[in-house]
Scaffold this active site. Sequence first.
Site, PDB file in Angstrom:
ATOM      1  N   GLY A 151      -3.414   7.352   1.216  1.00  0.00           N
ATOM      2  CA  GLY A 151      -4.244   6.231   0.786  1.00  0.00           C
ATOM      3  C   GLY A 151      -5.703   6.439   1.191  1.00  0.00           C
TER       4      GLY A 151
ATOM      5  N   GLY B 178       0.839  -1.207   0.000  1.00  0.00           N
ATOM      6  CA  GLY B 178       0.000   0.000   0.000  1.00  0.00           C
ATOM      7  C   GLY B 178       0.871   1.253   0.000  1.00  0.00           C
ATOM      8  N   HIS B 179       1.902   1.269   0.880  1.00  0.00           N
ATOM      9  CA  HIS B 179       2.808   2.426   0.906  1.00  0.00           C
ATOM     10  C   HIS B 179       3.557   2.540  -0.427  1.00  0.00           C
ATOM     11  CE1 HIS B 179       2.698   1.291   5.315  1.00  0.00           C
ATOM     12  NE2 HIS B 179       2.338   2.563   5.352  1.00  0.00           N
TER      13      HIS B 179
END
Length: 294
Positions: free
Chosen positions: A149, A38-39
């Site tokens: 996000g 995700g990062h």
Amino acid sequence: MAVPIVRTVSDLRKTVAGWRTEGFTVGLVPTMGALHEGHLSLIRAGLARTDRVIVTLFVNPKQFNNPEDLAAYPRTEGSDATKLAVAGAHLLYAPNAEEIYPEGFSTTVSVAGASEGMEGSFRPGHFEGVATVVAKLFLQSGAGFAFFGEKDFQQLQVVRRMARDLDIPIEVVACPTVREADGLAMSSRNVYLTPAERALAPRLAAILFGAAEKLAAGAEAGPLLAASKDALGRAGFGKVEYIELRSEASLASLTRASEPARLLAAVWLGEVRLIDNVAVAAQPANLVANRPGS
Ligand code: PAF
């Protein structure tokens, strides 16, 4: 090549000033480390949009309302730096607590409205901690773009509001939630799930996506959210802290998907608190127009 690491505001500013004289645009990806895909997707978004990407790594004590949670938070700077080098980030800013909160630090940034309810209710003080540290990271770096996000959707709206209200010249760019192949939203906390919990965890996303489809088709939120809460309980989740339909733009509570919306939830699975949210398309206008009483 290893990613350069700076630990002080003054070194950070020197690096950014050098980039600016070369005419580079600068992007910021704030993190608390324990980096996962995700990062890395935020870093990729940063690299696509800007010339130089700074990743920050700071486990921010002010946003933890539980000291045990803070103590247990994974700290993996060595492997994070390796991942950043592979991803092509240009700088890791990893300050210590004194650099961010020096002796006598007394300012809190508090964002009304967006911080209220959901995470704001169950994690008192959390968003003040987030808004305070993110304001500092924005101002310290002078970046022109920041990448967040949608997984932490309420946080994204809090940060946007804060930057707008404080006239910080930065564009906050929203990036889609990254999911495991089975649908579980990626999170640094997923490593704490037991194998049995990990097998169950994707049901959260499945139940949310199922409910989102019905909401988009015109279902009333009240009964559907109650049924979804029951479904989570039957599936084996623990306490459902909230499951709510909110406006995507304003985070106002909605009784139907009368505008583009988000369905957001926080649930416990064993010792792990999972949060997730999914987009809900606005229900077709004809359903609203033809509903008795509308
Ligand atoms: O989302 C996070 O990891 C944190 O809340 C953030 C934005 C890095 C602030 O500490």
